[in-house]
Each structure stands twice: as structure tokens, then as C-alpha cells.
Write a protein that holds these residues in place. Structure first.
Motif, PDB file in Angstrom:
ATOM      1  N   VAL A 121     -10.138  19.509   0.698  1.00  0.00           N
ATOM      2  CA  VAL A 121      -9.183  18.526   0.757  1.00  0.00           C
ATOM      3  C   VAL A 121      -8.939  17.554  -0.513  1.00  0.00           C
ATOM      4  O   VAL A 121      -7.970  17.024  -0.830  1.00  0.00           O
ATOM      5  CB  VAL A 121      -9.589  17.299   1.746  1.00  0.00           C
ATOM      6  N   ALA A 122      -9.965  17.924  -1.652  1.00  0.00           N
ATOM      7  CA  ALA A 122      -9.908  17.253  -2.857  1.00  0.00           C
ATOM      8  C   ALA A 122      -8.499  17.158  -3.366  1.00  0.00           C
ATOM      9  O   ALA A 122      -8.094  16.085  -4.315  1.00  0.00           O
ATOM     10  CB  ALA A 122     -10.983  17.843  -3.767  1.00  0.00           C
ATOM     11  N   PRO A 123      -7.624  18.166  -3.572  1.00  0.00           N
ATOM     12  CA  PRO A 123      -6.460  17.966  -4.303  1.00  0.00           C
ATOM     13  C   PRO A 123      -5.493  16.903  -3.613  1.00  0.00           C
ATOM     14  O   PRO A 123      -4.528  16.399  -4.338  1.00  0.00           O
ATOM     15  CB  PRO A 123      -5.700  19.472  -4.308  1.00  0.00           C
ATOM     16  N   ARG A 124      -5.707  16.625  -2.460  1.00  0.00           N
ATOM     17  CA  ARG A 124      -4.882  15.553  -1.740  1.00  0.00           C
ATOM     18  C   ARG A 124      -5.630  14.210  -1.848  1.00  0.00           C
ATOM     19  O   ARG A 124      -4.844  13.261  -1.363  1.00  0.00           O
ATOM     20  CB  ARG A 124      -4.664  16.004  -0.176  1.00  0.00           C
ATOM     21  N   VAL A 125      -6.703  13.965  -2.115  1.00  0.00           N
ATOM     22  CA  VAL A 125      -7.447  12.766  -2.253  1.00  0.00           C
ATOM     23  C   VAL A 125      -6.789  11.869  -3.363  1.00  0.00           C
ATOM     24  O   VAL A 125      -6.708  12.063  -4.547  1.00  0.00           O
ATOM     25  CB  VAL A 125      -8.961  12.950  -2.369  1.00  0.00           C
ATOM     26  N   GLY A 126      -6.263  10.830  -2.950  1.00  0.00           N
ATOM     27  CA  GLY A 126      -5.881   9.660  -3.812  1.00  0.00           C
ATOM     28  C   GLY A 126      -6.891   8.741  -4.426  1.00  0.00           C
ATOM     29  O   GLY A 126      -6.981   8.221  -5.525  1.00  0.00           O
ATOM     30  N   ALA A 170       0.876  -1.138  -0.022  1.00  0.00           N
ATOM     31  CA  ALA A 170       0.187  -0.030  -0.256  1.00  0.00           C
ATOM     32  C   ALA A 170       0.786   1.222   0.035  1.00  0.00           C
ATOM     33  O   ALA A 170       1.963   1.398   0.653  1.00  0.00           O
ATOM     34  CB  ALA A 170      -1.033  -0.107   1.272  1.00  0.00           C
ATOM     35  N   PRO A 171       0.437   2.278  -0.768  1.00  0.00           N
ATOM     36  CA  PRO A 171       1.191   3.596  -0.696  1.00  0.00           C
ATOM     37  C   PRO A 171       1.173   4.258   0.882  1.00  0.00           C
ATOM     38  O   PRO A 171       0.154   3.857   1.381  1.00  0.00           O
ATOM     39  CB  PRO A 171       0.457   4.367  -1.801  1.00  0.00           C
ATOM     40  N   PRO A 172       2.187   4.923   1.128  1.00  0.00           N
ATOM     41  CA  PRO A 172       1.909   5.105   2.388  1.00  0.00           C
ATOM     42  C   PRO A 172       0.896   6.350   2.743  1.00  0.00           C
ATOM     43  O   PRO A 172       1.004   7.279   2.278  1.00  0.00           O
ATOM     44  CB  PRO A 172       3.352   5.942   2.611  1.00  0.00           C
ATOM     45  N   ARG A 173       0.046   6.058   3.695  1.00  0.00           N
ATOM     46  CA  ARG A 173      -0.811   6.742   4.149  1.00  0.00           C
ATOM     47  C   ARG A 173      -1.645   7.753   2.941  1.00  0.00           C
ATOM     48  O   ARG A 173      -1.761   8.844   3.127  1.00  0.00           O
ATOM     49  CB  ARG A 173      -0.284   7.710   5.138  1.00  0.00           C
ATOM     50  N   ALA A 174      -1.802   6.720   2.053  1.00  0.00           N
ATOM     51  CA  ALA A 174      -2.579   7.534   0.912  1.00  0.00           C
ATOM     52  C   ALA A 174      -3.928   7.911   1.530  1.00  0.00           C
ATOM     53  O   ALA A 174      -4.556   7.195   2.324  1.00  0.00           O
ATOM     54  CB  ALA A 174      -3.027   6.403  -0.276  1.00  0.00           C
ATOM     55  N   LEU A 175      -4.598   9.022   0.961  1.00  0.00           N
ATOM     56  CA  LEU A 175      -5.897   9.649   1.415  1.00  0.00           C
ATOM     57  C   LEU A 175      -7.185   9.106   0.869  1.00  0.00           C
ATOM     58  O   LEU A 175      -7.114   9.121  -0.621  1.00  0.00           O
ATOM     59  CB  LEU A 175      -5.856  11.369   1.622  1.00  0.00           C
TER      60      LEU A 175
END
Length: 168
Positions: A89-94, A45-50
């Protein structure tokens, strides 16, 4: 199908069914955490993906958040599309896990709004009320998939993992 002692299926109880669904997701999540120990989350898993969860049903939000956290990703949940947009928060959402049918702004409208704002957020739709036309609209808007409720935890995890996988 659950049957009573007299052999008849019990009357539908949506609140009870939601609680059973939430309990099943939490139980599955606990199993995933145990499976992935000693490190938190799956090793690939990618580290702490949002992962953002947008659903007007509090039981679905809680269960989905538990699953996401158990796998090792960061989860943020929202009761509406408007609440999600207001958090900025949308720009940080994976990955966005989103209900389709919500008041004021539905999930498909939310995805269209994000795209108009120049954001390409991989989106997994979940819905209790699907039809070929709704599925076609969602996929036409660029959704990764449409999963029917009650959601299979393994299927949801697979789609979120695909959404978070590096492009390549």
C-alpha cells in the motif's frame, strides 16, 4: 501524577497505562468527530487521505487509528514494518505514523527501505524510547518529527495534517 489515598504514587502498571492512553485518545477522537459534524472530518482535510500506522503495540495502533478516522482520514494499521511492506500500500500512503523500535525491521529501517524503493512518504515517528542519537538518526533519514509516547493527540494531528498538506 495519580496518588493513592495514603499520598503515595501507585506502582507503575504498563498495561493499565496503555489502556488509559487508548481511552484518552478515543475520548479525544469522539470530541473531534462531534466538533467536525455534520461533515465527517475537518473541513480543510484532504478527502480520505490514507494514513498508515505501524506499531507493534496493539493499544497504540487502535488509539492512533481512532484518532485518524475521527479526523476524517482513512487509517490502515500494521503490527510490523514487514506486514506494512507486504500489503504493498506504500505508494498510496499520504502519511506514515510509525514506531521506531520494532523487531526485524525498525521504523528508521522501514523509512530507508521506502526511500530506496523511490517512495517519499512523509513520516511521523512515535516512540517510547528516544535518545538524542535515535532522534538524530530519524531526522537524518528524513522524518518530519519524532514524538515521544504517550503521544499528545493534538500534536499528532498537527503533524499528520502537515504531512498531508499539498506541497506549495
Amino acid at each position: 501524577v495519580i496518588r493513592a489515598l495514603d499520598g503515595k504514587a501507585p506502582a507503575a502498571r504498563p498495561e493499565r497505562d496503555r489502556l488509559i492512553y487508548a481511552a484518552a485518545i478515543v475520548a479525544f477522537s469522539v470530541g473531534l468527530v462531534a466538533w467536525t459534524m455534520p461533515g465527517i472530518g475537518h473541513p480543510s482535510a484532504p478527502p480520505r487521505a490514507l494514513v498508515a500506522i505501524v506499531d507493534d503495540d496493539p493499544f497504540v495502533r487502535a488509539a492512533t487509528s481512532s484518532l485518524v478516522r475521527a479526523v476524517g482520514w482513512e487509517a490502515r494499521s500494521y503490527a510490523s514494518a514487514i506486514e506494512f511492506l507486504e500489503d504493498e500500500v506504500a505508494p498510496r500512503v499520504g502519511c506514515l505514523v510509525c514506531d521506531i523500535h520494532m523487531t526485524r525491521l525498525d521504523g528508521i529501517g522501514l523509512l530507508a527501505r521506502l526511500q530506496r524503493d523511490g517512495l517519499a512518504v512523509p513520516t511521523v515517528f512515535i516512540t517510547a524510547l528516544t535518545s538524542p542519537s535515535v532522534r538524530e538518526r530519524a531526522m537524518g533519514q528524513g522524518a518530519l518529527c519524532v514524538i515521544e509516547k504517550p503521544v499528545d493527540a493534538g500534536e499528532l494531528e498537527d503533524w499528520v495534517r502537515r504531512a498531508l498538506a499539498p506541497a506549495g
